[in-house]
Structure formats: structure tokens, C-alpha cells
Design an enzyme around this catalytic site. Sequence first.
Site, PDB file in Angstrom:
ATOM      1  N   GLU A 163       0.822  -1.206   0.000  1.00  0.00           N
ATOM      2  CA  GLU A 163       0.000   0.000   0.000  1.00  0.00           C
ATOM      3  C   GLU A 163       0.865   1.269   0.000  1.00  0.00           C
ATOM      4  O   GLU A 163       0.448   2.319  -0.486  1.00  0.00           O
ATOM      5  CB  GLU A 163      -0.954  -0.015   1.210  1.00  0.00           C
ATOM      6  CG  GLU A 163      -2.165   0.866   1.012  1.00  0.00           C
ATOM      7  CD  GLU A 163      -3.271   0.609   2.029  1.00  0.00           C
ATOM      8  OE1 GLU A 163      -3.078   0.952   3.202  1.00  0.00           O
ATOM      9  OE2 GLU A 163      -4.348   0.087   1.636  1.00  0.00           O
ATOM     10  N   LYS A 214     -14.576   2.431  -2.979  1.00  0.00           N
ATOM     11  CA  LYS A 214     -15.423   2.809  -1.835  1.00  0.00           C
ATOM     12  C   LYS A 214     -16.663   3.556  -2.306  1.00  0.00           C
ATOM     13  O   LYS A 214     -17.753   3.383  -1.750  1.00  0.00           O
ATOM     14  CB  LYS A 214     -14.643   3.704  -0.868  1.00  0.00           C
ATOM     15  CG  LYS A 214     -13.603   2.961  -0.049  1.00  0.00           C
ATOM     16  CD  LYS A 214     -12.944   3.920   0.950  1.00  0.00           C
ATOM     17  CE  LYS A 214     -11.749   3.265   1.625  1.00  0.00           C
ATOM     18  NZ  LYS A 214     -10.993   4.217   2.443  1.00  0.00           N
ATOM     19  N   HIS A 231       7.597 -26.343   0.137  1.00  0.00           N
ATOM     20  CA  HIS A 231       6.767 -27.357  -0.523  1.00  0.00           C
ATOM     21  C   HIS A 231       5.615 -26.723  -1.284  1.00  0.00           C
ATOM     22  O   HIS A 231       4.637 -27.387  -1.608  1.00  0.00           O
ATOM     23  CB  HIS A 231       6.247 -28.357   0.506  1.00  0.00           C
ATOM     24  CG  HIS A 231       7.337 -29.144   1.166  1.00  0.00           C
ATOM     25  ND1 HIS A 231       7.646 -30.436   0.815  1.00  0.00           N
ATOM     26  CD2 HIS A 231       8.225 -28.801   2.128  1.00  0.00           C
ATOM     27  CE1 HIS A 231       8.670 -30.873   1.537  1.00  0.00           C
ATOM     28  NE2 HIS A 231       9.030 -29.890   2.350  1.00  0.00           N
TER      29      HIS A 231
END
Lengths: 446, 446
Positions: A280, A415, A301
Site C-alpha cells: 500500500e 469505496k 513445498h
Amino acid sequence: MIELNYSNMMEEVIGANGMAVNMLEGMRGRVSGLHGQFSERTLKEFAFLDLPGKDTSEIRRIAQEVRNDSDAFLVLGIGGSALGPRAILEALSPLHNLKQGPKIFIYDNVDPGTMRHILSVVDLKRTTVNVISKSGSTAETAASFMVLWDRMKTIHGNNASKRFIATTDPVSGALRKLATEEGIRTLPVDPLIGGRYSVLTPVGLLLAEVAGIESQDLLSGADQVNNACSDEDLWKNPVYLFSILLYLMATEEKRGINVMIPYADSLKYLSEWFCQLWAESLGKNGSGMTPYPSVGTTDQHSQLQLWMEGPEDKVITFIRVNDYGKDITIPRVFEKYESMSYLSGHGLSALIKAEQESTELALAKKGKPNMTISIPAIDAYHIGQLFMFFEIATAFTGLLLNINPFNQPGVEEGKKYTYGMMGRKGFEDRKQEVEAARKKKTRWKV
Amino acid sequence: MIELNYSNMMEEVIGANGMAVNMLEGMRGRVSGLHGQFSERTLKEFAFLDLPGKDTSEIRRIAQEVRNDSDAFLVLGIGGSALGPRAILEALSPLHNLKQGPKIFIYDNVDPGTMRHILSVVDLKRTTVNVISKSGSTAETAASFMVLWDRMKTIHGNNASKRFIATTDPVSGALRKLATEEGIRTLPVDPLIGGRYSVLTPVGLLLAEVAGIESQDLLSGADQVNNACSDEDLWKNPVYLFSILLYLMATEEKRGINVMIPYADSLKYLSEWFCQLWAESLGKNGSGMTPYPSVGTTDQHSQLQLWMEGPEDKVITFIRVNDYGKDITIPRVFEKYESMSYLSGHGLSALIKAEQESTELALAKKGKPNMTISIPAIDAYHIGQLFMFFEIATAFTGLLLNINPFNQPGVEEGKKYTYGMMGRKGFEDRKQEVEAARKKKTRWKV
């Protein structure tokens, strides 16, 4: 003290994919300039550097109240307001909810399933809710706060406010106002400190104290890094070196993915916290790098194949732990099975350390750049060190990239659509836009 | 049924960064050829496609024994042997250990801290250990098995073997041999099915049944995807479409990072399971893509900034949930605070769905390619669908890339150094190599 070993980043060790010493030398001028900015606090957001000196008595006092009167402590927050506390909890009190003291839940979503599950296992009569939001208007946090407020009102009536703690702006914002009106206890977060730099404020420290972790130790570790990493000479400053190496790898070598792999289960969320901080802060103006969360040995793995033989686009940062505390010895059993018996007599810690070193070397032999940060042990002091180390590194790298590491303009657009769909006044056109897009979509449905 | 909406991958919708229809049309020939390989099972490793038809009665029988005589069920495994079981547990029995039935722990590391913590909260007298390893020689799993075997011997003496279940090769390998000798119950895993394709074998299904999840439902969902995704026409086959779109985005558009973001906390580990499957299968020959684990809405506050304004190197895949089960309504409180009150009356599920759709649209408006897989609900049937969907997609994409999606040659090198350091015979030179590298390193230490 934290140690940075960066030999496997250098061409002298790993060959053509590595960095030349003179590339780093060439950065001296810029480093010196940026160093001046840090030491003179030229940006007001450098306030995070001064957190280690803050008084924590109020935090400790409120945490003690929680420990006295609660069986559960529920944090409502999202982004840095959740990842910081969670990184502390997982690192310093693993499997916390199977042990003594208030159980701790962090609700950082608006998933009704998770909320149902939490409500089914806590007793709200004996629960304290910590709402963390600078403004109070973060939709996810507001929604869960409203749900909990309503339920607490039903149970506690006029005493409901005593079951809440608001961690918020000291003066402004809806949550501050509301807390004052309703008589909710509060802890302040300096408005100059963004969510992702807030772990060493009451955002992280209250949870730490509720969990029985000394907040002062976290701050002391952070303070030590502040002092130890104050050398302008890049060869003597591990934070600057870390930043410059990643910066040069991204800009000069097109290695834009930074894997962060601590070798400890309990540091999984520290890795996620770092990724939020880095992503961010730096993902702007078409630049930035992609931080990648990982944990060893487990992800050997899972991801190692891709690092070894996939595209040349990554740098791996290991976090090595020197002392895992009380060890567990692999016993002498199954002696006739050669594929197992060689492990006998070693500690698990010897095995995990051997795997870390082996992976480092295997990558280096293939010319894959990697570096290792070593910490003496996983305790509050050294976790505090890592927090400050990565916060400085992130801010420093942002300035190297000529971007502001303290804002996040790219998240606002989404938003507004959400406001529109949820019927918030002033966003009616956004709702229409979503509906138009929805109609257009259906033709592509399989 | 799973639905794939890929409109936001197309140039018609998102502009120049999108795919042209004729690019996909151009793939018809290759798709047809690969489709033939799948339907004729030309590779023996396509065995994973036939798992849904397997009988599960033995798994259910053993799970019932565990549920009758155990308070804790401890899985020892790593990579696919841990991520598959964990994805099932988190998706279908969230917060499991705070509820009824045997508590479940998955130890997929050699971290002594984690082992200490697990041992401190379980009663080995009432614990069953499930060792999962095809060969028995995976160092991490062997080490933890040896530790548990020794402790169980101390407590249970000759009855110790009754506290174990080995999930392993039906015929060969050290673990099979050892289980036969010691009288440990076993469940077989077809040697043609690699760890990362094994979630629908006893590897995942035993844990499912122990947790009270119907393994048959998982298999039925997988079977449905097998049948529904058997159309050779790429426009009618969502698995092929998903694969081709990611393949073309990586190879033609240099978008090599695939973010997998389910909007549900409980699917966080499904996302991690996918990442292991995709990374280890496709990261070869200098090619492959980097799968990125994420969870919504949470990571809108962590990664979204980077997706919106960072480098043009990503494709985002959303997983949308249509029905979250019993909803929680956001109550009518704080009515005078405009920044919160608009949420009143909506369900949390409306908010999480609005955020998902908003993020999708915000990305599309900025020309960022994304697609959405919708599932009706989070239950065993639909999780089974997702497992099979992604397994076919991964194998198919591997073949598109002309690589073998079933091996992992790149992880062997590191293992040899570990063998050397742990004193395994035949690897003495590797130990020397590690020590030589270690000496060289110190000069770079800060």
C-alpha cells in the site's frame, strides 16, 4: 541485534543476476539526501519514528481492566488496524485462545459467517470490544461496530459503553465524537500516523498488553533499531542497504516481486503485515513492487519450485531465527529406515535452520538473489525491532521511488461504488453505474 | 453450479488491456488437442480426474473410530498434504477448535515452537495422529512423526500404534513398510496422484470426516465439475476459458501475477491451496505465473492500492459467494452520524457483496483485467467443485505452457544440502559446500 546478510544479492557471489558494488556506491548521493530528510523529520508523517518514546501507562491501565473483567477481547478493525495486532498476537502468543487469559478475536471483514462464529463462541456479558478506526467511517469497521453496539445495548443497557474501547483520532472524526457522547473509553492515535505504520501505537499495543505481552519491550526494540540504523553510510546501515538492494533489483533488474519468508510459523502474520505495509505504501504511479507472504519450511513445498525454475522476477528475503527456545530432540526410533534415521539426535531447531540455510544456498547456486535477516529470538524486543526496521525501509524505498509512501489514493474509487450500492447520500450515480455494468456483464456468463 | 464471469477480461469492456475475442478463437485448435488428451487420459497423472468415483467407506469407518476415542486429531504433513486438509477445515468448519468434537491440529513445519504449543494443549492419551506422506521420507513429516511416535510409546507402550493412521502409498515406501510392521492403520493414496492434487483422496477426506464434513459431498461437487466442464468448445467450458485467459494474459500481455481473492474469511486457505497447486505445477523452464493469495474484503485495505496504481503485471480472480447463510443485519444505531447510518438495515452479506462488485468495477474502469467465479454457497459440495475446477485448470494450463504440471524438479537441490547438514550418508560433500558458503558470507554481514 538484527543482522542483515546480503552476500547472495551480490554478483561476486551469485554471478550475473547479482548487484555490483559500484551500483550501490552510485547511490551514495541519494542516500545521503534522504538520510537528511529522515533525521530532520522533513515530512510530518515521519512521526512514526518517534513512537518508541511514548508513554504507555494508559494503555496498560485499560488492558488491566480488560484482563480483570473480560473472558474475550474482540478487535474490530481492518488493514493495518488488524494486521499489526494480529502479527503481535501470533508471534508472541501462538495458539492464544487455547490458553489462559481473555480469548482474543480480530474481526477484519464483513463476512457474516465469521461474525456468526465469533458470536457463537463468546459470552458478550464478559466481552470487551476494541473498535479501531481513525475516522470511524471505515465501512467494514463501522458495520461491525454497529452490530456489536446493538447487541451490547440489549445485554448491558446503559452500561454497554463500558464494554467498548475506541482507538481513534485524539480530536476529530465520528468515532471520537461518538465515544465522547456515549462515554466510551478511548486511546488516541496520532493523525499523522497511517494505519499501516500504527502497530506501535495503541492499535497494536493494547492487544499486546491484553495478551500479556509487554508493550514496553516492543517499543525498546523499535528504539534500538532507530538508533542503530542512523548511519548515513549505506554500508553500515542495514535498513538502507535492504531498501537500496530491493529498489535496484526492481528498477534495474525487473525483479519486482519480493518474497518475505520467515522460518517460523508464528511469524506468518508478520510477513502479511509487511506485505500490506510495502504494497500500500509503494504501489503507486505505475511503480511499486509486489511483496509476497510466505513461511518456511512450509512454503518450500509450495513456492520453492517457482522460485527455482520460474521467471526471473523475484528476490527472496529470509528471516532466520537463531534461538527457537526450548528445543525438541528427534528421538532414536525407526533406526533401520535409512530415509528417517539420519534425523535422530538432532533438534527440530537444527533441522529448520538447516533447511533455511540449504534453501538460501540452493537459490544462490542457481543465481537467484536472496538475503537473510537474522533475529536472535522471537520475543517482544526483537519483534519490535522488525516492525521498525520494515517501517523505515518502506518509507525510505518510497522516497527512492519518488513516491509518497504515506497515502493510498487508489482505494477510494471502489469505496464510492460501495457507498452508492449501500444507499449513502450523494452517491446515487455510482449505484447506477454498478447496475449498468452488471447488465453488460451477463452476456459473458458461461 | 460455479459460474465464471469474464467480461472484465475482454477489450470490449476494459479497453486495450483486455483480450480480443479473436485471440481466444485462435486457441481453438490447441484446446481441441488438449481436450482429447484429457478425455482419453493420455497421461497417467490424469488419475486425479477419476477420484470422485472412489469408495469412501474405509475413510468414514476410521474417522468414526477417531471421533469415538479422541479429543484431538493431529495431522503431520507438508505442502499439498497439509494445505488440502487445512483448506477443507477452514472453509467448512471455521473456528473448529472452539467447538464440539475432536480438536484438529495440522503441523506442517519443523518449528519447535509450534510443536511445543501443540503438545502443551493436547492430551496425547486421547489424541490420534495422522501421518501423511507418500514415501515416508519427507524430512519434515518424518521428524515430527518420530517425535510423536516416541512420546506415544512412552504413554501407550505397545498400544501406541493404535493412536496413529498412516496415509501413504498403497505398496511401497518407508511409511508403508513401517505401518505394516508396527500394525498402524493405513489409508492409501494412488502413487499417480501428487500431493498437490491429493485433496480429494484420504489426504483431505479423512480430516473432513473427523471434522464432521461429508466427504461424499466434496466428491459429488467435484464430479459435477468433471461432467459440466467436458465441452470441447472453449466458449462453453469455464475451466478452459479460465485457463486460456490466464495463459494469454501471461504470455501475450506480461501479466504474470494471478491474484486469487475469495470474499470469505473461510476461503483464505482455499486461496493458499490454489497458490501451491498453481505455483508448483507451473513454475518451470523459466516460465510459470506467480499466484497470489488474498481474501476480501480484508485485502482491499492491503493490496488494492497496488492493483489499482502499481505495475501492469496482474490479473485478479474474485470468488464471489451468493449466499452466506444466516445473515446479520446492521442495526439502526448512531443515526445522526451520516458516515455510518447509511449502513443501517442492510445485511453484512449485502455489504460484502457490494464491496466485491465495487472492487471489480473500480478495477475494470481503470482497465485492470479481472474475472469472477461465483459459487452459490460455502458448503462441501461447492468446495468440492472449486477443488476440481482449479485442478483441471492447472493441469490444462501446464499443457498449454508445454510443461509437465505434475513434477517439481526444482525442490530437490535444497533437500540435498539439508541431508548433508543433518548427516545423512552419501551427502557429506553437500555439508562441506554449505560450510564453504557460510564462510564466504560473513564478509557481507552488516
